[in-house]
Design a protein around this motif. Structure first.
Motif, PDB file in Angstrom:
ATOM      1  N   ILE A   5       0.831  -1.207   0.000  1.00 24.08           N
ATOM      2  CA  ILE A   5       0.000   0.000   0.000  1.00 24.08           C
ATOM      3  C   ILE A   5       0.867   1.260   0.000  1.00 24.08           C
ATOM      4  O   ILE A   5       0.557   2.240  -0.674  1.00 24.08           O
ATOM      5  CB  ILE A   5      -0.977  -0.004   1.193  1.00 24.08           C
ATOM      6  N   PHE A  55       0.147   3.669  -2.807  1.00 21.12           N
ATOM      7  CA  PHE A  55      -0.483   4.906  -2.341  1.00 21.12           C
ATOM      8  C   PHE A  55       0.565   5.730  -1.604  1.00 21.12           C
ATOM      9  O   PHE A  55       1.550   6.116  -2.196  1.00 21.12           O
ATOM     10  CB  PHE A  55      -1.675   4.594  -1.422  1.00 21.12           C
ATOM     11  N   TYR A  90      -9.034  -9.697   3.034  1.00 18.92           N
ATOM     12  CA  TYR A  90     -10.240  -9.241   2.367  1.00 18.92           C
ATOM     13  C   TYR A  90     -10.686  -7.867   2.826  1.00 18.92           C
ATOM     14  O   TYR A  90     -11.103  -7.040   2.018  1.00 18.92           O
ATOM     15  CB  TYR A  90     -11.383 -10.244   2.567  1.00 18.92           C
ATOM     16  N   ILE A 144      -9.006  -5.401   3.852  1.00 21.27           N
ATOM     17  CA  ILE A 144      -8.183  -4.311   3.303  1.00 21.27           C
ATOM     18  C   ILE A 144      -8.593  -4.040   1.856  1.00 21.27           C
ATOM     19  O   ILE A 144      -8.479  -2.932   1.360  1.00 21.27           O
ATOM     20  CB  ILE A 144      -6.679  -4.643   3.416  1.00 21.27           C
ATOM     21  N   ASN A 145      -9.117  -5.062   1.214  1.00 24.36           N
ATOM     22  CA  ASN A 145      -9.613  -4.944  -0.147  1.00 24.36           C
ATOM     23  C   ASN A 145     -10.671  -3.835  -0.238  1.00 24.36           C
ATOM     24  O   ASN A 145     -10.615  -2.956  -1.092  1.00 24.36           O
ATOM     25  CB  ASN A 145     -10.179  -6.333  -0.505  1.00 24.36           C
ATOM     26  N   VAL A 202      -9.062  -0.476   0.299  1.00 21.63           N
ATOM     27  CA  VAL A 202      -8.256  -0.029  -0.834  1.00 21.63           C
ATOM     28  C   VAL A 202      -9.133   0.596  -1.915  1.00 21.63           C
ATOM     29  O   VAL A 202      -8.754   1.590  -2.539  1.00 21.63           O
ATOM     30  CB  VAL A 202      -7.429  -1.219  -1.398  1.00 21.63           C
ATOM     31  N   VAL A 203     -10.332   0.061  -2.112  1.00 16.80           N
ATOM     32  CA  VAL A 203     -11.212   0.619  -3.138  1.00 16.80           C
ATOM     33  C   VAL A 203     -11.587   2.067  -2.799  1.00 16.80           C
ATOM     34  O   VAL A 203     -11.627   2.946  -3.674  1.00 16.80           O
ATOM     35  CB  VAL A 203     -12.470  -0.258  -3.305  1.00 16.80           C
ATOM     36  N   ASP A 252      -8.507   4.229  -3.192  1.00 13.60           N
ATOM     37  CA  ASP A 252      -8.267   4.432  -4.614  1.00 13.60           C
ATOM     38  C   ASP A 252      -9.045   5.657  -5.099  1.00 13.60           C
ATOM     39  O   ASP A 252      -8.540   6.468  -5.871  1.00 13.60           O
ATOM     40  CB  ASP A 252      -8.686   3.164  -5.357  1.00 13.60           C
ATOM     41  N   ARG A 253     -10.293   5.799  -4.595  1.00 14.13           N
ATOM     42  CA  ARG A 253     -11.106   6.940  -5.004  1.00 14.13           C
ATOM     43  C   ARG A 253     -10.557   8.228  -4.390  1.00 14.13           C
ATOM     44  O   ARG A 253     -10.532   9.277  -5.029  1.00 14.13           O
ATOM     45  CB  ARG A 253     -12.560   6.704  -4.589  1.00 14.13           C
ATOM     46  N   ARG A 265      -7.459   8.771  -3.669  1.00  9.94           N
ATOM     47  CA  ARG A 265      -6.253   9.088  -4.447  1.00  9.94           C
ATOM     48  C   ARG A 265      -6.630   9.814  -5.731  1.00  9.94           C
ATOM     49  O   ARG A 265      -6.022  10.809  -6.106  1.00  9.94           O
ATOM     50  CB  ARG A 265      -5.515   7.773  -4.755  1.00  9.94           C
ATOM     51  N   GLU A 266      -7.694   9.319  -6.367  1.00  7.38           N
ATOM     52  CA  GLU A 266      -8.127   9.913  -7.627  1.00  7.38           C
ATOM     53  C   GLU A 266      -8.649  11.343  -7.409  1.00  7.38           C
ATOM     54  O   GLU A 266      -8.295  12.263  -8.145  1.00  7.38           O
ATOM     55  CB  GLU A 266      -9.229   9.031  -8.231  1.00  7.38           C
ATOM     56  N   GLN A 275     -19.081   8.105  -2.938  1.00  9.85           N
ATOM     57  CA  GLN A 275     -19.024   7.658  -4.341  1.00  9.85           C
ATOM     58  C   GLN A 275     -18.843   6.140  -4.436  1.00  9.85           C
ATOM     59  O   GLN A 275     -19.268   5.521  -5.388  1.00  9.85           O
ATOM     60  CB  GLN A 275     -17.870   8.360  -5.075  1.00  9.85           C
ATOM     61  N   ARG A 330     -20.803   0.340  -4.143  1.00  8.25           N
ATOM     62  CA  ARG A 330     -19.899  -0.787  -4.348  1.00  8.25           C
ATOM     63  C   ARG A 330     -19.586  -1.453  -3.007  1.00  8.25           C
ATOM     64  O   ARG A 330     -19.643  -2.681  -2.887  1.00  8.25           O
ATOM     65  CB  ARG A 330     -18.617  -0.288  -5.033  1.00  8.25           C
ATOM     66  N   THR A 346     -20.767  -5.320  -2.638  1.00  7.90           N
ATOM     67  CA  THR A 346     -19.750  -6.373  -2.597  1.00  7.90           C
ATOM     68  C   THR A 346     -19.843  -7.164  -1.307  1.00  7.90           C
ATOM     69  O   THR A 346     -19.819  -8.393  -1.308  1.00  7.90           O
ATOM     70  CB  THR A 346     -18.346  -5.764  -2.708  1.00  7.90           C
ATOM     71  N   ILE A 362     -19.137  -5.562  -9.866  1.00  6.17           N
ATOM     72  CA  ILE A 362     -19.783  -4.480  -9.126  1.00  6.17           C
ATOM     73  C   ILE A 362     -18.988  -3.180  -9.262  1.00  6.17           C
ATOM     74  O   ILE A 362     -19.541  -2.122  -9.547  1.00  6.17           O
ATOM     75  CB  ILE A 362     -19.937  -4.876  -7.635  1.00  6.17           C
ATOM     76  N   GLU A 412     -20.651   0.036 -11.125  1.00  8.85           N
ATOM     77  CA  GLU A 412     -20.834   1.282 -10.392  1.00  8.85           C
ATOM     78  C   GLU A 412     -20.103   2.419 -11.104  1.00  8.85           C
ATOM     79  O   GLU A 412     -20.589   3.535 -11.201  1.00  8.85           O
ATOM     80  CB  GLU A 412     -20.329   1.137  -8.954  1.00  8.85           C
ATOM     81  N   THR A 444      -8.230  -0.109  -9.757  1.00 11.38           N
ATOM     82  CA  THR A 444      -8.822  -0.345  -8.436  1.00 11.38           C
ATOM     83  C   THR A 444      -8.811  -1.819  -8.096  1.00 11.38           C
ATOM     84  O   THR A 444      -8.415  -2.230  -7.006  1.00 11.38           O
ATOM     85  CB  THR A 444     -10.285   0.133  -8.422  1.00 11.38           C
ATOM     86  N   ALA A 471      -6.899  -3.827  -5.079  1.00 15.31           N
ATOM     87  CA  ALA A 471      -7.706  -4.445  -4.040  1.00 15.31           C
ATOM     88  C   ALA A 471      -7.433  -5.938  -3.940  1.00 15.31           C
ATOM     89  O   ALA A 471      -7.421  -6.506  -2.852  1.00 15.31           O
ATOM     90  CB  ALA A 471      -9.184  -4.192  -4.299  1.00 15.31           C
ATOM     91  N   THR A 509      -3.908  -7.426  -2.310  1.00 13.00           N
ATOM     92  CA  THR A 509      -3.828  -7.590  -0.856  1.00 13.00           C
ATOM     93  C   THR A 509      -4.440  -8.921  -0.406  1.00 13.00           C
ATOM     94  O   THR A 509      -3.873  -9.613   0.421  1.00 13.00           O
ATOM     95  CB  THR A 509      -4.535  -6.436  -0.134  1.00 13.00           C
TER      96      THR A 509
END
Lengths: 309, 412
Positions: A159, A163, A207, A209-210, A213-214, A217-218, A220-221, A242, A246, A250, B312, B316, B342, B346, B349
């Motif tokens: 990470i 990041f 999982y 952290i998954n 991270v999403v 990621d946003r 960061r963007e 935003q 998701r 998920t 997903i 989205e 992304t 994700a 990890t």
């Protein structure tokens, strides 16, 4: 069709009917997390975890008698072959779960013969015997800790590389939160753990952290698009919302999978699926409500960053 | 363009349907299909730990090899199909997997016996060592009253000693011991000079065969203790298998419905991709002979829940792009390329966790880590290739597709 533009903070708020400012209320979320974690930690120190034979060593026999069996008769039989303080659990009248110290093959044979003559005939095809020597149990615990530490190290490295180091730290704190919730609850309720629990904790590790991270990621963007005078807090709040659909969807699909294992998968995977259910749920919570908020908190204290309230 | 895409789509659906139909049989074939672990088909998993020598000498790899060879020999004599015997030289262990065995307790008895064979006189003195015995075979006695017998063959040196012994102790008993346990105490009826003896009056051929195995396989160079034993009855294993398949099917159905309700048309694509995903994973298991264990199946079901994640994230993202004013087609293209980063971040990890678990885990936990790891890679592969291809085909049908089919409500 008119020329598109990335959604503004206002638009993001309008899309979500349930919108509220998650980042502003961050201290409430931290408090809620502590409310669950602190009793768990206290329980861990006071009574520890209820370790199964995978960790402590011992013999566990699951047997089904051909006729309804009496728990007292089984306990007496065990005493008669010199097994003190054994624990016997009955389920559905015929099936007994016997936990005792590690028995060698001769002792086990002696016990099985005694049970057969004193309690009754049992089904050989549904017999389940687990024997774990004490040395193997210690090895499992040692390996679990090693694996956990190495996994943390690798994730911080990844990470930080993808990041920033602050993101990694925030993510790992949220992650430790999830592990503490799971381990703490298992300690509080004294649910017995086996080797699959280790697998569950490590999977939660990977999982949860998954999810984080999403969202990162946003952030960061959006961070890259920030203009002078924009609030870092608002940008994070926008990013969290935003990715809200998701995050929720998920987690829902993963929870569906876990619920079906928990309900239909049988006894052997109960510990695993229960730990995973708690962990995934906690992971979703901490990703949405803790990780990014910790990030905001750290960034705020780190440098006089232009944050306007 | 339009008609071509529809034909391609129909062909694709048919192709996948045929692939599924043709896959079921080879994948579940009991002999050549995906191998099932001991916990799913019943059997014994044993970890035998070599005990340190009493004189403090280190156990050498050579001794471990010998121990393995002897154990393997005993295993083969048990008549188990596809037994697995492995050595861990570092930890001085021999791991034995016996599938579908009817009496595991007896097998364990035979395997772990150190079995130093000796012949002793009536006073209990050792008069002949087991290494003088070259063969021991079970058989049926010539006289029906004898029951089943074990035929013994001695080496030339042993023959001489045995001649002396049987002459000296005629009418008395010579004890045959495994370690300090008396195996048989036959009476000497006549001097045996040709090195061919037999022990009679075994009740069953099986009992005779068990003793014969112990006698001819010789003694283990080190004594072994059971460090771990996992024994599952055959019908219990099948029960576990059925339960987890049921759990998998229900999990799949509800995930299907969820995606359908929330994402409409793309949801159908996601469900379709999920079938392809499952097929790929199972064929990978088949190809690399990945042994499916109970935690392994749990890992697979979990990975189904995770596999839709890519869909997903993309959907989205596509929704956002379309809301921001892009056309459906442009939205899908930019959604894919953006979501890709992304997804990689994700999933790396989760993959790290799976690999650490694989490296440190033992037994069935390794199986879980492996299925999870394979699942992650396969879901990435499916999403990048298959899902994208199908979505492109669909938006290619008509530029005027209703965006509501994609779950997008352009309210603003």
């Amino acid at each position: 069709m008119e020329e598109g533009h990335p959604a503004t903070y206002d638009e993001v708020q309008k899309i979500h009917p349930l919108y509220f400012n998650i980042v502003k209320k961050r201290y409430w979320w931290f408090a809620l997390s502590l409310l669950i974690i602190v009793p768990g930690i206290i329980s861990l120190f006071m009574q520890g975890l209820n370790l199964g034979i995978d960790f402590k060593g011992g013999t566990m026999i699951e047997m089904t008698f051909k006729n309804p069996a009496n728990q007292a008769a089984i306990t007496d039989t065990m005493k008669s072959v010199g097994l003190l303080g054994p624990s016997v659990q009955m389920s559905s009248g015929n099936t007994a779960l016997i936990r005792t110290s590690a028995l060698d093959q001769d002792k086990q044979n002696e016990l099985m013969t005694a049970l057969q003559t004193k309690v009754g005939e049992y089904e050989k095809t549904t017999l389940k015997v687990d024997l774990v020597g004490p040395a193997m149990g210690q090895e499992l615990t040692r390996n679990a800790f090693k694996a956990l530490i190495i996994a943390i190290g690798l994730m911080i490295a990844y990470i930080s590389f993808r990041f920033q180091f602050v993101f990694a730290i925030s993510g790992i704190i949220a992650l430790l939160h999830d592990v503490l919730v799971v381990v703490g609850l298992f300690s509080l309720f004294q649910w017995q753990i086996d080797s699959t629990f280790v697998a569950a904790v490590l999977t939660i590790f990977g999982y949860s952290i998954n999810d984080t991270v999403v969202i990162f990621d946003r952030i960061r963007e959006n961070e890259a698009k920030m203009k002078r005078g924009d609030s870092y807090e608002d940008m994070v709040d926008k990013s969290v919302w935003q990715t809200m659909h998701r995050s929720v969807n998920t987690v829902t699909t993963v929870l569906i999978a876990l619920f079906s294992i928990f309900i239909l998968g049988g006894e052997s995977t109960k510990v695993f699926s229960l730990a995973m259910l708690i962990g995934v749920f906690s992971g979703a919570y901490s990703s949405i409500f803790n990780a990014s908020q910790i990030l905001v908190e750290i960034k705020k204290h780190m440098k006089p960053y232009p944050i306007y309230e | 363009m339009r008609r071509g895409n529809i034909i391609k789509l129909v062909a694709l659906v048919l192709f996948v349907a045929v692939a599924v139909a043709l896959s079921i049989k080879p994948l579940v074939d009991p002999a050549k299909g995906i191998p099932l672990g001991l916990d799913l088909r019943g059997g014994v998993h044993l970890v035998l730990q070599a005990e340190p020598n009493k004189n403090g000498a280190l156990i050498t790899s050579d001794e471990m090899d010998k121990a393995k060879a002897i154990i393997a020999k005993r295993v083969n004599d048990l008549g188990v199909s596809e037994p697995i015997v492995q050595v861990d030289y570092d930890k001085k262990r021999v791991v034995v997997d016996l599938a579908g065995i009817t009496d595991p307790d007896k097998a364990v008895d035979i395997l772990k016996t150190t079995a130093k064979l000796t012949f002793r006189d009536p006073k209990g003195n050792i008069v002949l060592q087991g290494d003088e015995l070259t063969d021991a075979r079970a058989g049926q006695g010539q006289d029906p009253n004898q029951g089943f017998i074990v035929n013994l063959t001695f080496s030339s040196d042993g023959t001489k000693k045995f001649t002396d012994l049987t002459t000296k102790y005629i009418g008395q008993q010579i004890g045959i011991y495994l370690d300090d346990k008396l195996l048989k105490n036959p009476e000497v009826r006549m001097p045996i000079t040709n090195g061919q003896a037999y022990i009679d009056h075994y009740a069953t051929l099986e009992a005779a065969a068990n003793d014969a195995v112990l006698m001819r396989s010789g003694s283990l160079p080190v004594s072994m203790s059971i460090a771990e034993k996992r024994q599952v009855g055959a019908s219990l294993g099948i029960d576990f298998l059925h339960k987890s398949i049921k759990a998998g099917i229900y999990g799949l159905i509800f995930i299907f419905l969820f995606m359908l309700v929330f994402y409409r048309l793309p949801g159908v694509v996601a469900d379709f991709s999920l079938i392809v995903y499952g097929l790929i994973v199972l064929w990978i298991f088949w190809m690399f002979r990945v042994v499916l264990t109970l935690p392994g199946i749990a890992g697979f079901i979990l990975s189904i829940g995770m596999a839709v994640d890519f869909n997903i994230i993309i959907y989205e993202r596509v929704k956002e792009e379309v809301l921001a004013g892009k056309s459906l087609r442009a939205g899908i293209e930019s959604g894919f390329s953006r979501a890709f980063i992304t997804v990689i971040d994700a999933h790396v990890t989760t993959f790290i966790a799976a690999m650490t678990l694989y490296y440190f885990g033992t037994g069935s936990i390794k199986g879980f880590a492996l299925t999870l790891g394979v699942g992650i890679i396969a879901s990435l592969f499916t999403a990048i290739t298959f899902t994208r291809f199908v979505l492109r085909l669909i938006v290619g049908i008509s530029p005027k597709l209703e965006t509501t089919w994609f779950g997008v409500r352009r309210a603003i």
